[in-house]
Enzyme design. Structure first.
Site, PDB file in Angstrom:
ATOM      1  N   GLU A 123      10.567 -14.308  11.006  1.00  0.00           N
ATOM      2  CA  GLU A 123       9.685 -14.205  12.180  1.00  0.00           C
ATOM      3  C   GLU A 123       8.331 -14.814  11.827  1.00  0.00           C
ATOM      4  OE1 GLU A 123       9.508 -10.126  13.491  1.00  0.00           O
ATOM      5  OE2 GLU A 123      11.670  -9.992  13.662  1.00  0.00           O
ATOM      6  N   ASP A 145      15.282  -8.598  19.444  1.00  0.00           N
ATOM      7  CA  ASP A 145      13.818  -8.566  19.464  1.00  0.00           C
ATOM      8  C   ASP A 145      13.279  -8.892  18.074  1.00  0.00           C
ATOM      9  OD1 ASP A 145      11.347  -8.006  20.895  1.00  0.00           O
ATOM     10  OD2 ASP A 145      11.174  -6.212  19.638  1.00  0.00           O
ATOM     11  N   HIS A 183       9.716  -9.892  18.996  1.00  0.00           N
ATOM     12  CA  HIS A 183       9.266  -8.648  18.356  1.00  0.00           C
ATOM     13  C   HIS A 183       8.143  -7.974  19.164  1.00  0.00           C
ATOM     14  CE1 HIS A 183       9.475  -6.548  14.198  1.00  0.00           C
ATOM     15  NE2 HIS A 183       9.053  -5.702  15.119  1.00  0.00           N
ATOM     16  N   VAL A 184       8.449  -7.746  20.416  1.00  0.00           N
ATOM     17  CA  VAL A 184       7.451  -7.193  21.334  1.00  0.00           C
ATOM     18  C   VAL A 184       7.837  -5.836  21.904  1.00  0.00           C
ATOM     19  CG1 VAL A 184       6.495  -9.396  22.102  1.00  0.00           C
ATOM     20  CG2 VAL A 184       8.539  -8.479  23.239  1.00  0.00           C
ATOM     21  N   ARG A 199      15.505  -4.367  12.575  1.00  0.00           N
ATOM     22  CA  ARG A 199      14.947  -5.415  11.728  1.00  0.00           C
ATOM     23  C   ARG A 199      15.885  -6.604  11.722  1.00  0.00           C
ATOM     24  NH1 ARG A 199      10.786  -3.696  12.408  1.00  0.00           N
ATOM     25  NH2 ARG A 199       9.255  -2.814  10.975  1.00  0.00           N
TER      26      ARG A 199
END
Lengths: 318, 318
Positions: free
Chosen positions: A256, A251, A275-276, A227
């Protein structure tokens, strides 16, 4: 006969699997953005990742089966009614996220991000020495399914793995040495790679402080696929700009999507992915999510123990 | 008492190791660009990678110990006198080059090059599905030290490895299936990854033809860390632009350095690195090169068999 809302984009065979696990129930499929607050409020069982604020502690909601591993949005007070059960999809993401993190690790160690930048400038330019996982010390901070999968990958390339977890326990296979979170500062200066896969909880907020980056090797690489709240934006930017570590790949970011004016974008020694890592981008994630959800439907409706029950204190499965 | 010229940038302990292997010989150290044509012409033994044209079939030169694995510049007619022995440094580069190729493979499969491009535009943009080595079929074309090291790395992530070599023989450990070069076209359509580590010889020139790219899966990734002459520039550009393959990474190009106006630079599905995979960028390469050179000095001066003798027909060690 429960009202089950499924916030997933499924093929017929997936639907068959879920429906076979809950005979007689009424299924409503609302993939992606077709989910509405009304559907969330009507659901007795919800499989998905709804905006937490839509739940409003709905007293109807008996079971929330997340398709994510992260449960941070739902463990906040006031989101779920006290009786609502919460389960996550731990186990579905181990392969996808660990492989993404592993690819990022190697990319940084081999300076491929720098070569990509040179390529865009049409420059045939040698970026100098690289490093190797062979003989390197890798800290894996967070020893769930993803952390353990990553540990196996780096170990296959010859790394020594120190696993970091909150509570003492047996040393899992693929981990050379176990370290308690409270002892992290002792091992940080040894690490060539730090892989963070911490869940988002009050305890993990701003976990990587300025002092911790200062304790890392200047040659270390830092990878965060847990996170974004584990690192304050400016702390990460400063650590990279000041050379406290060699490079990082994230990531996840504190906010976000990352704002267009964030200082992070232009750091040449930082790789950002949006964030993939686990975003259903490997077909087998969806298969595993459906398997977990079907097993929990069957368990819940038949009074058997659920799997992947979220521990509200840690954000991990219990 | 031979005149030995060493075209390597060495520390004292390396020099001690070489000198201990050739007692009584006269050593001249000329690292990098300090090597001159005069020194090359005077050498009886040369350890390095001199411009081939400086050798001019020097009748003095008894042994040329290369620090490279590739020997293509020296196996052309007229470069070495008939009596000159040629040995290479096969074995020194397995780890470094295989790890670079492996990092490139994962970078392409996880679309990290695309994410780097988005980052430079400050764009938080999902690039969609990725692939995995788990269950993938990987062709390793060229089964020397580097090819076999790469095979072990991809196999540890769950790939099935088909090794491609010129001559029949036992299937090496870490390779699931052996295929002769003459049978390549049968297995090309099965490959998810093609890793080429062919030496530069007349047989390997333009080895990957238009027809071969057309036979590959549109989802395949192609990695070349052997010699750039294995693929004609325009053939590679067309294969990538027309989507005959998904992506490629090349550490070598037909012309090096790659000209600034090459059509290759701007292909978003191509990663270019400037012939750096084995460029002494891991410290252990130099250690291994010195070990090989010291062993061959001792062998040559004492009439024992040399290791890593180059086969002029294949460009590999015999």
């Amino acid at each position: 006969m429960k009202n089950i809302v499924v916030n997933l984009d499924l093929e017929p065979r997936h639907k068959q699997k879920l429906e076979a696990a809950a005979p007689g129930c009424v299924f409503t499929y609302a993939p992606g953005r077709t989910l509405t607050k009304e559907l969330v409020q009507q659901a007795q069982i919800l499989i998905g990742f709804p905006p937490a604020k839509w739940i409003e502690a709905s007293p109807r909601l008996e079971l929330l089966q997340l398709y994510s591993a992260g449960a941070d949005a739902y463990i906040q007070p006031g989101i779920l009614a006290p009786e609502t059960r919460l389960t996550n999809a731990t186990g579905a993401y181990g392969k996808a996220v660990s492989e993404h993190a592993f690819a990022c690790t190697l990319m940084l160690m081999k300076k491929l991000h720098r070569y990509r930048d040179s390529q865009l400038q049409h420059a045939w330019r040698d970026a100098g020495p690289v490093t190797t996982l062979s003989g390197a010390t890798v800290l894996v901070v967070g020893l769930g399914d993803i952390g353990l999968s990553y540990a196996r990958l780096v170990k296959a390339m010859g790394a020594r793995v120190i696993g970091v977890k909150r509570r003492a326990g047996a040393c899992p296979e693929g981990v050379d040495e176990l370290c308690l979170t409270s002892d992290l500062d002792r091992v940080l200066p040894e690490a060539d790679v730090i892989f963070s896969i911490l869940p988002g909880t009050a305890d993990t907020r701003y976990f990587y402080t300025r002092e911790r980056f200062a304790a890392m090797k200047p040659t270390a690489v830092f990878i965060n696929c847990g996170r974004g709240t584990a690192v304050e934006t400016q702390v990460l930017a400063d650590a990279l700009r000041d050379g406290q570590i060699a490079a990082a790949a994230v990531d996840v970011t504190e906010i976000e999507p990352l704002p267009a004016d964030s200082p992070l974008w232009d750091l040449e020694n930082l790789l950002i992915t949006p964030h993939v890592a686990g975003n259903f981008h490997l077909p087998d994630i969806l298969e595993r999510v459906v398997d977990i959800a079907a097993a929990n439907l069957d368990a819940y409706l038949n009074g058997k123990p659920l799997q992947n029950v979220v521990d509200f204190a840690t954000g991990y499965k219990k």
